[in-house]
Design a protein around this motif. Structure first.
Motif, short mmCIF file in Angstrom:
data_model
loop_
_atom_site.label_atom_id
_atom_site.label_comp_id
_atom_site.label_asym_id
_atom_site.label_seq_id
_atom_site.Cartn_x
_atom_site.Cartn_y
_atom_site.Cartn_z
N GLU A 53 0.86 -1.17 0.00
CA GLU A 53 0.00 0.00 0.00
C GLU A 53 0.90 1.22 0.00
N ASP A 54 0.63 2.15 -0.93
CA ASP A 54 1.63 3.17 -1.19
C ASP A 54 0.98 4.47 -1.64
N ALA A 55 1.60 5.58 -1.28
CA ALA A 55 1.14 6.90 -1.69
C ALA A 55 2.29 7.88 -1.50
N PRO A 56 2.35 8.95 -2.29
CA PRO A 56 3.48 9.88 -2.19
C PRO A 56 3.35 10.84 -1.02
N GLU A 57 4.49 11.21 -0.44
CA GLU A 57 4.54 12.22 0.60
C GLU A 57 4.28 13.61 0.02
N TYR A 58 4.88 13.90 -1.14
CA TYR A 58 4.73 15.21 -1.78
C TYR A 58 4.13 15.06 -3.16
N GLY A 59 3.30 16.02 -3.53
CA GLY A 59 2.66 15.98 -4.84
C GLY A 59 3.57 16.36 -5.98
N TYR A 60 4.60 17.16 -5.69
CA TYR A 60 5.57 17.59 -6.72
C TYR A 60 6.89 16.90 -6.44
N ARG A 61 7.31 16.04 -7.37
CA ARG A 61 8.59 15.33 -7.26
C ARG A 61 9.29 15.53 -8.61
N GLY A 62 10.33 16.34 -8.62
CA GLY A 62 10.83 16.79 -9.91
C GLY A 62 12.32 16.67 -10.13
N MET A 63 12.67 16.83 -11.40
CA MET A 63 14.05 17.01 -11.84
C MET A 63 14.07 18.16 -12.82
N MET A 64 15.16 18.92 -12.83
CA MET A 64 15.35 19.97 -13.82
C MET A 64 16.52 19.61 -14.73
N LEU A 65 16.34 19.82 -16.03
CA LEU A 65 17.42 19.65 -17.00
C LEU A 65 17.67 20.99 -17.67
N ASP A 66 18.91 21.45 -17.58
CA ASP A 66 19.34 22.68 -18.24
C ASP A 66 19.73 22.34 -19.68
N VAL A 67 18.89 22.74 -20.63
CA VAL A 67 19.20 22.52 -22.05
C VAL A 67 19.74 23.78 -22.70
N ALA A 68 19.96 24.85 -21.90
CA ALA A 68 20.42 26.12 -22.44
C ALA A 68 21.94 26.19 -22.53
N ARG A 69 22.63 25.76 -21.49
CA ARG A 69 24.09 25.85 -21.53
C ARG A 69 24.67 24.83 -22.51
N HIS A 70 24.13 23.62 -22.49
CA HIS A 70 24.38 22.65 -23.56
C HIS A 70 23.03 22.14 -24.02
N PHE A 71 22.88 22.02 -25.33
CA PHE A 71 21.60 21.59 -25.90
C PHE A 71 21.55 20.07 -25.98
#
Length: 531
Positions: free
Chosen positions: A160-178
């Motif tokens: 039985e499972d559910a997330p602690e936080y609704g937003y779980r993210g990663m960011m990728l910078d595609v500006a400095r290198h594409f």
């Protein structure tokens, strides 16, 4: 038996490995599996389910996404086991059943295994998708081995499972290198397995503008023509971007677009000189930059390929700037179904505060006009924020606290813990270390509610791990800096604080390393883990 924090002793791990490596009639109990993120509750039962060539997938419920979920799961199981499952419209024995029900929280799921079925129930398809990711981690195969009699045993029990936080993210910078569309899709596949549900794309910076804006075409033809180091560059057409958005959406990941402003904007200033305020930039010995036109009002700046920050700003006192911003926000918002638009706002060192504050407030109004909620790096809290706006805490706790005092939530991305571009240690050949060296245990051993007394659970939207790409050039580089640390952030975002501990995680991640090796993933083998 519920999972306890001390369950993963070294001797138990050896026993589990023995279960996997011996006859396929032996099966490790459900509570011994190396599930990441750690579920809220796991209990064992007697017996096991045999996944084999006759196993069927059954979906129950009225939702158009169920068919896609079934197809994605089939593909994943074939990659792991060599078995191509078929679908059935009728519930039966020897089936994996995904069922939409009611009464459960968003993204939560219940997974039960007995000798006849693996069954996942949830109130939304996202919950079923996360249950499917857990099933994949229960299958004793990494994709290279073949099962005896072409079957794989999964121990009986209940999760039985559910997330602690609704937003779980990663960011990728595609500006400095594409990075290409295919590279981004590859990353989406990898992070979806760990129940990450937001991918923040840093689409513009001093070094490059990476998304087509039809009303301002020079942003990509000029601003997108280079990158750090001066080689390459590139950009996404609007069709490319929609393709990425749809691919992510199918895997229950929301794309969060970022256009950084008013600083980190040299690629825009190089494309359209009318956005340039004409400023004098203090000399910095490490800043290798041709300032020939930088201080001339209305003249395009030279393209920039270095990594220093803080020298650029939009003209905050020109109406053309706000026409530009509105066009950019409008065009990208029309392509983005998710609720957030990120306006950056960080490190705008040459924008006077009396100009910065009204600029952020006006940009926030434009975001709201086009039906989105504003996200910004924690500096935006100097402005008057809307209650719907979110400040992303990366550097200064006092900024995050200012946002909270205005009624806004914060997204937790402390650079000293969550920045994936920080070197693991002094020998790491990629990354920087201006914030910290972040070994795997440092990435794991923190909690968003314990960094600052004034930032409490109810103030926190979720967690995000950014990957800036000053030194990151290839897909392999992305993998090396992301894994295994992203799994640590994923567990912080999903698993309740009282269930998390380093001893357990460090044992479980070793099993994932075996799977990554079989998949050819370039990951960092931390000396903190017995791989």
């Amino acid at each position: 038996m519920k999972i306890q924090q001390s369950i993963y002793s070294i001797l138990f791990l050896i026993a589990v490995i023995g279960f996997y490596s011996c006859s396929n009639e032996k099966v490790a109990p459900l509570t011994a599996h190396s599930i990441i993120p750690l579920p809220v509750s796991v209990s064992d039962s007697k017996g096991s389910f045999s996944l084999n060539a006759d196993t069927k997938i059954v979906t129950i419920g009225e939702n158009s996404q169920l068919a896609l979920l079934s197809e994605l799961f089939k593909s994943d199981i074939q990659s792991l086991t060599g078995i191509l499952l078929s679908s059935s419209e009728q519930e039966q024995e020897n089936a994996i059943v995904f069922e939409i029900t009611s009464g459960m929280n968003p993204e939560a799921y219940k997974l039960s295994v007995d000798k006849n079925q693996i069954r996942v129930i949830a109130s939304d398809v996202a919950g079923l998708f996360y249950g499917a990711q857990t099933i994949k981690q229960l299958i004793p195969s990494h994709g290279a081995n073949k099962a005896k009699n072409n079957k794989f045993l999964v121990a009986a029990g209940t999760i039985e499972d559910a997330p602690e936080y609704g937003y779980r993210g990663m960011m990728l910078d595609v500006a400095r290198h594409f990075f290409s569309v295919e590279d981004v899709k590859h990353l989406i596949d990898q992070i979806a397995e760990y129940k990450i549900n937001h991918l923040h794309l840093h689409l513009s910076d001093d070094q490059g503008w990476r998304i087509e804006i039809k009303s301002w075409p020079l942003l990509t033809t000029i601003g997108g023509s280079t990158q750090v180091g001066g080689q390459g560059g590139g950009f996404y057409t609007q069709e490319d971007y929609k393709d990425i958005v749809k691919y992510a959406q199918d895997r229950f990941i929301t794309i969060v677009p970022e256009i950084d402003m008013p600083g980190h904007t040299n690629s825009a200033l190089a494309s359209y000189g009318e956005l340039n305020p004409g400023i004098t930039v203090p000399e910095k010995g490490a800043l290798r930059y041709d300032r020939t036109n930088l201080g001339v009002d209305g003249m395009a700046t030279p393209l920039y390929t270095g990594i220093e920050v803080g020298f650029s700003t939009l003209a905050t006192n020109k109406e053309v700037t706000y026409r530009f911003i509105e066009d950019v926000i409008r065009e990208i918002s029309e392509l983005t179904p998710g609720p957030y638009f990120h306006i950056g706002g960080d490190e705008s060192h040459v924008t006077a505060m009396e100009d910065y504050i009204p600029f952020i407030e006006r940009a926030q109004e434009i975001v709201t006009k086009y039906g989105k909620k504003t996200l910004g790096w924690d500096e935006v809290a100097h402005a008057k924020l809307l209650p719907t706006s979110v400040a992303q805490y990366w550097a200064k706790a006092e900024n995050a606290i200012m946002a909270i005092e205005q009624g806004s939530q914060v997204l937790m991305s402390p650079a000293v813990k969550a920045y994936l571009d920080m070197q693991y240690d002094s020998t790491t050949h990629l990354g920087l270390h201006w914030a910290a060296y972040i070994e795997l245990d440092e990435a794991y051993n923190w909690d968003p509610t314990e960094l600052e007394e004034q930032i409490k659970r109810e103030n926190i939207l979720g967690v995000e791990a950014p990957l800036w790409t000053e030194t990151i050039v290839t897909r392999s580089d992305i993998e090396y800096m992301t894994f295994p640390r992203l799994t640590a952030i994923a567990e912080i975002g999903w698993t309740p604080k009282n269930l998390r501990n380093w001893e357990s995680y460090s044992k479980r991640i070793a099993w994932h390393g075996q799977r990554w090796e079989a998949q050819g993933k370039n990951f960092y083998k931390s000396p903190k883990v017995e791989w």
